[in-house]
Design a protein around this motif. Structure first.
Motif, PDB file in Angstrom:
ATOM      1  N   LEU A 155       0.873  -1.172   0.000  1.00 28.32           N
ATOM      2  CA  LEU A 155       0.000   0.000   0.000  1.00 28.32           C
ATOM      3  C   LEU A 155       0.909   1.220   0.000  1.00 28.32           C
ATOM      4  O   LEU A 155       1.738   1.384   0.903  1.00 28.32           O
ATOM      5  N   ILE A 156       0.771   2.023  -1.041  1.00 27.43           N
ATOM      6  CA  ILE A 156       1.543   3.269  -1.129  1.00 27.43           C
ATOM      7  C   ILE A 156       0.566   4.380  -0.753  1.00 27.43           C
ATOM      8  O   ILE A 156      -0.357   4.691  -1.517  1.00 27.43           O
ATOM      9  N   ASP A 210      -5.984   3.475   9.612  1.00 27.96           N
ATOM     10  CA  ASP A 210      -6.831   2.488  10.297  1.00 27.96           C
ATOM     11  C   ASP A 210      -7.939   2.006   9.351  1.00 27.96           C
ATOM     12  O   ASP A 210      -8.163   0.793   9.210  1.00 27.96           O
ATOM     13  N   ALA A 211      -8.600   2.938   8.683  1.00 25.10           N
ATOM     14  CA  ALA A 211      -9.686   2.560   7.756  1.00 25.10           C
ATOM     15  C   ALA A 211      -9.151   1.701   6.611  1.00 25.10           C
ATOM     16  O   ALA A 211      -9.786   0.720   6.209  1.00 25.10           O
ATOM     17  N   LEU A 212      -7.983   2.050   6.121  1.00 21.41           N
ATOM     18  CA  LEU A 212      -7.409   1.286   4.998  1.00 21.41           C
ATOM     19  C   LEU A 212      -7.027  -0.126   5.421  1.00 21.41           C
ATOM     20  O   LEU A 212      -7.206  -1.082   4.665  1.00 21.41           O
ATOM     21  N   THR A 218      -4.957  -2.466  -1.630  1.00 23.57           N
ATOM     22  CA  THR A 218      -3.526  -2.427  -1.924  1.00 23.57           C
ATOM     23  C   THR A 218      -3.337  -1.437  -3.077  1.00 23.57           C
ATOM     24  O   THR A 218      -4.308  -0.920  -3.614  1.00 23.57           O
ATOM     25  N   GLY A 219      -2.090  -1.180  -3.434  1.00 14.56           N
ATOM     26  CA  GLY A 219      -1.817  -0.228  -4.517  1.00 14.56           C
ATOM     27  C   GLY A 219      -1.643   1.179  -3.969  1.00 14.56           C
ATOM     28  O   GLY A 219      -1.382   1.362  -2.783  1.00 14.56           O
ATOM     29  N   PHE A 276     -13.208   1.369  -1.406  1.00 13.37           N
ATOM     30  CA  PHE A 276     -12.733   0.428  -0.381  1.00 13.37           C
ATOM     31  C   PHE A 276     -13.248   0.725   1.020  1.00 13.37           C
ATOM     32  O   PHE A 276     -13.253  -0.145   1.870  1.00 13.37           O
ATOM     33  N   THR A 277     -13.615   1.987   1.272  1.00 11.42           N
ATOM     34  CA  THR A 277     -14.021   2.359   2.634  1.00 11.42           C
ATOM     35  C   THR A 277     -14.985   3.544   2.580  1.00 11.42           C
ATOM     36  O   THR A 277     -14.953   4.336   1.632  1.00 11.42           O
ATOM     37  N   ASP A 278     -15.804   3.649   3.613  1.00  9.84           N
ATOM     38  CA  ASP A 278     -16.686   4.823   3.721  1.00  9.84           C
ATOM     39  C   ASP A 278     -15.944   6.017   4.310  1.00  9.84           C
ATOM     40  O   ASP A 278     -16.465   7.126   4.320  1.00  9.84           O
ATOM     41  N   PHE A 279     -14.756   5.759   4.833  1.00 15.24           N
ATOM     42  CA  PHE A 279     -13.988   6.832   5.471  1.00 15.24           C
ATOM     43  C   PHE A 279     -13.628   7.902   4.438  1.00 15.24           C
ATOM     44  O   PHE A 279     -13.198   7.593   3.335  1.00 15.24           O
TER      45      PHE A 279
END
Ligand SMILES: NC(=O)c1ccc[n+]([C@@H]2O[C@H](COP(=O)([O-])OP(=O)(O)OC[C@H]3O[C@@H](n4cnc5c(N)ncnc54)[C@H](OP(=O)(O)O)[C@@H]3O)[C@@H](O)[C@H]2O)c1
Length: 298
Positions: A155-156, A210-212, A218-219, A276-279
């Motif tokens: 994860l970048i 944290d959300a990720l 990834t990526g 990927f997330t609602d964040f």
């Protein structure tokens, strides 16, 4: 997609830095989700491949976050060997040891907006082509590539123009603190108004991380606070929030020559995050206000 949660064991490298210390603080409140091992430069020097291997293979980590970097953008132009040693080879050392210890581990590399050229009018997304114009940016982009081609899962997380309670270690504070200090001392202030960026609070990056980690992402992900502004606008807003009445002259970047070239626009936006997330990262203005409240300026 939210992963089924078992407690993840995380190694954080660069734990005493501006971002690192906020990750330590934020994750300390999430001990049900994470066991975080905070590694400072005294524990691990990422330029020392053998030491990195020893430390990262001594335990089985699910995630290794590398927030260590040589961030002195102008100094990097002269000290290019050191820039590549830390930001690129150091990242490779970490990635190799991470995958040696656990091939399924996630390797997180903290990236920068300075991988972009800056001649685009709109904010940069993850699909825009990097084209760094400084040694720092080039060394950080090389670090990204080395991590991506070394580990199975990376994860970048690219961030930009950060401010955090600890202040950047090499810079003796951060931009907001410098502006407030000089304004309080009655010093004349001149700030560039033709460079656009996305100011980003390190505590918000910690909550994004944290959300990720709870998702399967990834990526490359762009993780700046929402919106963008010039350095001048950022400085004016900081003084306004802090209730300090002090003039700030607006100057063009070419009136303030620096050793390293900087992108004229390095605002970041994510077109991947919402998949990927609602964040969501809040606007930089709210993040700045919150930072100033926490630092008791408001
Ligand atoms: N600052 C920004 O505006 C900005 C913008 C975009 C991206 N980033 C990225 O965000 C990340 C965190 O930056 P930051 O602002 O938190 O920087 P920082 O405060 O300078 O933190 C970096 C940390 O890395 C450590 N470090 C340096 N060389 C090391 C080595 N060889 N081995 C182990 N640790 C080493 C430093 O330790 P010492 O204190 O002992 O030197 C420091 O604690 C970096 O990857 C940076 O490239 C920063």
């Amino acid at each position: 997609m939210v992963r089924s949660m078992s407690r993840s064991k995380i190694a954080l490298i660069g734990a005493k830095g501006q971002l690192g210390s906020d990750i330590v603080q934020y994750f300390s409140e999430l001990s049900d989700r994470y066991e975080l091992i905070a590694l400072t430069r005294a524990d691990i020097d990422i330029t020392n491949a053998e030491q990195v291997r020893q430390v990262l293979t001594s335990q089985r980590f699910d995630v290794v976050v590398n927030s260590a970097a040589y961030i002195m953008v102008d100094d990097c132009e002269q000290e290019f060997e050191n820039a590549f040693k830390v930001n690129a080879i150091g990242a490779l050392n970490v990635a190799r040891a991470t995958s040696e210890a656990n091939p399924d581990a996630l390797s997180v590399y903290i990236g920068t907006d300075y991988v972009f050229k800056g001649d685009q009018a709109s904010p940069y997304t993850e699909s825009d082509q990097p084209y760094p114009i400084s040694i720092y940016g080039t060394s950080k982009l090389t670090g990204e590539y080395l991590v991506q081609q070394t580990v199975k899962r990376s994860l970048i997380l690219r961030i930009s123009s950060v401010f955090g309670k600890a202040g950047a270690s090499g810079k003796g504070g951060n931009f907001v603190e410098t502006i407030i200090k000089k304004a309080k001392a009655g010093e004349p202030l001149k700030v560039v108004n033709d460079i656009t960026m996305s100011p980003t609070y390190t505590y918000d990056v910690a909550s994004l991380l944290d959300a990720l980690l709870q998702s399967d992402v990834t990526g490359v992900i762009h993780g700046a606070n929402a919106g963008s502004c010039s350095w001048h606008e950022f400085a004016v807003k900081a003084l306004a929030f802090a209730g300090i009445d002090h003039p700030i002259a607006a100057i063009p970047a070419d009136a303030f020559p620096t050793k390293a070239r900087r992108p004229m626009n390095s605002a970041l936006i994510s077109d991947r995050l919402s998949h990927f997330t609602d964040f969501q990262m809040r606007p930089w203005q709210s993040a700045l206000e919150n930072y100033l409240i926490e630092k008791a300026y408001i």
